[in-house]
Structures are given as structure tokens and as C-alpha cells.
Design an enzyme around this catalytic site. Structure first.
Site, PDB file in Angstrom:
ATOM      1  CG  ASP A 122      59.640   5.620 -42.981  1.00 32.14           C
ATOM      2  OD1 ASP A 122      60.191   5.320 -41.902  1.00 32.14           O
ATOM      3  OD2 ASP A 122      58.598   6.299 -43.050  1.00 32.14           O
ATOM      4  CG  ASP A 123      59.492   4.167 -48.125  1.00 30.87           C
ATOM      5  OD1 ASP A 123      58.644   4.007 -47.229  1.00 30.87           O
ATOM      6  OD2 ASP A 123      59.456   5.116 -48.936  1.00 30.87           O
ATOM      7  CG  HIS A 172      56.505   2.288 -43.730  1.00 28.44           C
ATOM      8  ND1 HIS A 172      55.805   3.283 -43.100  1.00 28.44           N
ATOM      9  CD2 HIS A 172      57.007   2.852 -44.870  1.00 28.44           C
ATOM     10  CE1 HIS A 172      55.882   4.399 -43.797  1.00 28.44           C
ATOM     11  NE2 HIS A 172      56.587   4.158 -44.888  1.00 28.44           N
ATOM     12  CE1 TYR A 213      52.848   8.648 -50.034  1.00 32.09           C
ATOM     13  CE2 TYR A 213      51.257   6.996 -49.311  1.00 32.09           C
ATOM     14  CZ  TYR A 213      52.176   7.461 -50.242  1.00 32.09           C
ATOM     15  OH  TYR A 213      52.433   6.717 -51.375  1.00 32.09           O
ATOM     16  CG  HIS A 272      62.320   7.791 -47.141  1.00 36.48           C
ATOM     17  ND1 HIS A 272      62.201   9.128 -46.815  1.00 36.48           N
ATOM     18  CD2 HIS A 272      61.058   7.275 -47.104  1.00 36.48           C
ATOM     19  CE1 HIS A 272      60.924   9.409 -46.592  1.00 36.48           C
ATOM     20  NE2 HIS A 272      60.214   8.312 -46.768  1.00 36.48           N
TER      21      HIS A 272
END
Length: 308
Positions: A122-123, A172, A213, A272
Site C-alpha cells: 500500500d501507499d 487506495h 485503515y 507498504h
């Protein structure tokens, strides 16, 4: 759906063939060696079709505005779940519904299980992502990336490199908010602008998204479904992001992974590519779990298309 029929015809010409499982020879055929300049940051064009649709000529710097598109209804028939915050000690409303972050409740279409321990990141894209891409190239390994829209504006060529290498790309959101705390319009805006920037930059229209989250309830699901998006969450949280702030060690993260290997060796893992420390740990996790035969959508169906 985000796209009207006319708009879909415009963007469809960018959409390349979808992949499910890939053999090493397939991987070599589409990948090849990526030179360092392949990751350089360049601007993301703001196309004429989007300017006409959104009545603006630039990408949102922060909170994205909701753009009403033909046929998109995010009000009628949408569950009226109350807005709730991430501070569960102050607001317990989310326990009254099928909420993933509150009580691990999964909707019928949510993807969290997998026949093997599967890495997902992610991210990104970030300055740390190219090192992970180079490592995966050496391993002839595909993985799954969930993309933040505003990050694409800073690292567009890294997203293009992910697509060029054949990795799965999911949404995302635009700014990584806790979706259950937002209005219907703001949830839709976070999703639609991320779809558009991924399409303009990488030439695909995402079919799957990951809520930041784990903020996923029936209202968020219903809005996402109307926009052609299916949730992918996780079965195991590495909490690797805590290593960036020094509140968690790499040894703690790797010990958790080893316990999952010992227990069942199945399920989607949350990781991540946001910083060198999480990327380096992700490489070690890959060595622990071995070759990955899936990307996230394939955990539910090997024939499921990756993109719309």
C-alpha cells in the site's frame, strides 16, 4: 459507474490486456531491464476529456471534488450508516454494521483469504518503490500494489514501471482518508479521481480498491460497487508502517510472518512500499514465504479480470 458510455469509449483505447497467472517466460517477455531513468518523476497530463467532464484543468492537490457523472447515483439505495471516526474509543457506531476495521466483518464480495500467504503493498508509488520493483524483477515475481492518487502525481513513471512489469494495480483512494467518516460524495470523489489518474498514467481502469485503515462498511461497499470497485482487504497485518516511526522493529515484523507461516501459510498480508525500511523488510518477507503464485484478485478467482 464512474464512466459514462461515451467516456468509457475514450479511455478503453488505453486499456491493455488483463493478466491472471503469468509464467516466468511471460514475465520476461513484458518486463525486461528497467533503466534508472524509467523511474524519473514527470508530470501527469490532464486530458481534454477529463477537463470537459470535471470543468477544471488540473489535478486536485488535496481533497478532491466530487464530479457528478451520467448514471452515477450514490444516494438512493445506499445504506444510511452513520458517519463514524477512527477513534473507536469515542465512537462505537461502526459496531452496528458489517465493518471490517471494527469487527473484521467481511462482505460477500470482499477479498481477504488466499490459498497462500500473499504480499500486497500500500501507499505508493514512492521513492522507495523502484528498489522493490528491481528486486521483484530479479525474482521474476509479480505482486499487488494499491495506489494513492496524489502519490501518482509525484511518481508517475514509477506507476508506469509497475504496469510495464505486469504487477497488479489497485486503488487506495486519492488522499488516504478513513472512508466511513466521509459523506457519500466525498467517498465517491476519493475513488473516482484515483481511477482517473491511474487510467491516465498507467492505461488501466482499476476494478479493485483497498480502503485505508481497513475503513470498510456497507455504505462504503455500496458506493464503491456503483463505481465498479470491489474491496480487497487482508487477513494478516504486518504493521510494518510502525517501523518507519521506530515503534516496531523489523524482527517483530518478521516474527509475526513466521508465526503465520507456522500456523497456516494462507491469507493476504498487508505491507507498504512507503519507505526504504518497509521495502527492505518486504524483500525479506518474500524470501520467507517463497514464490507467490497469485496476485490479490486471483485469490478469489484465477479468471477474475484485473481491470475494467
Amino acid at each position: 459507474m464512474i464512466l459514462s458510455h461515451q467516456l468509457f469509449l475514450v479511455v478503453a483505447c488505453f486499456v491493455q490486456a488483463c493478466f491472471s497467472l503469468m509464467t516466468p517466460s511471460d514475465f520476461e517477455r513484458i518486463n525486461g531491464m528497467l533503466a534508472p531513468e524509467a523511474y524519473s518523476s514527470t508530470s501527469v497530463p490532464f486530458p481534454a476529456w477529463l477537463a470537459q467532464l470535471a470543468n477544471r484543468t488540473d489535478w486536485p492537490a488535496a481533497k478532491p471534488p466530487f464530479i457528478q457523472t451520467p448514471g452515477l447515483d450514490i444516494n438512493s439505495g445506499i445504506p444510511s450508516n452513520p458517519l463514524h471516526s477512527l477513534r473507536l474509543d469515542q465512537d462505537m457506531a461502526c459496531f452496528s454494521q458489517c465493518s471490517f476495521d471494527c469487527n473484521n466483518c467481511l462482505g460477500p464480495n470482499d477479498i481477504a483469504a488466499c490459498p497462500q500467504l500473499l504480499q500486497t503493498f500500500d501507499d505508493g508509488p514512492t521513492a522507495a518503490t523502484p528498489a522493490l520493483l528491481d528486486y521483484l524483477r530479479q525474482k521474476r515475481q509479480l505482486t499487488s500494489f494499491f495506489i494513492i492518487g496524489t502519490q501518482v502525481l509525484s511518481f508517475p513513471d514509477t506507476l508506469r514501471a509497475e504496469r510495464r512489469a505486469g504487477h497488479f494495480i489497485g486503488s487506495h483512494t486519492w488522499t488516504h482518508p478513513y472512508l466511513p467518516s466521509l459523506s457519500n460524495q466525498d467517498i465517491a470523489a476519493e475513488l473516482q479521481w484515483t481511477t482517473w489518474v491511474i487510467n491516465v498514467t498507467a492505461g488501466v481502469v482499476p476494478r479493485y480498491f483497498r480502503p485505508p485503515y481497513g475503513g470498510l462498511d456497507d455504505r462504503v461497499r455500496a458506493i464503491a460497487e456503483r463505481m465498479g470497485l470491489t474491496p480487497i482487504v487482508w487477513a494478516h497485518d504486518t504493521n510494518d508502517w510502525q517501523m518507519v516511526g521506530g515503534t516496531r522493529t523489523e524482527n517483530q515484523t518478521l516474527a509475526d510472518v513466521q508465526s503465520w507461516i507456522n500456523a497456516s501459510s494462507t491469507g493476504i498480508m498487508l505491507e507498504h512500499d512507503q519507505a526504504p525500511i518497509t521495502v527492505n523488510t518486504g524483500m525479506k518477507i518474500r524470501d520467507m514465504v517463497g514464490a507467490q503464485m497469485y496476485v490479490a484478485p486471483a485469490c478469489k478467482s484465477l479468471t477474475a479480470p484485473w481491470y475494467n
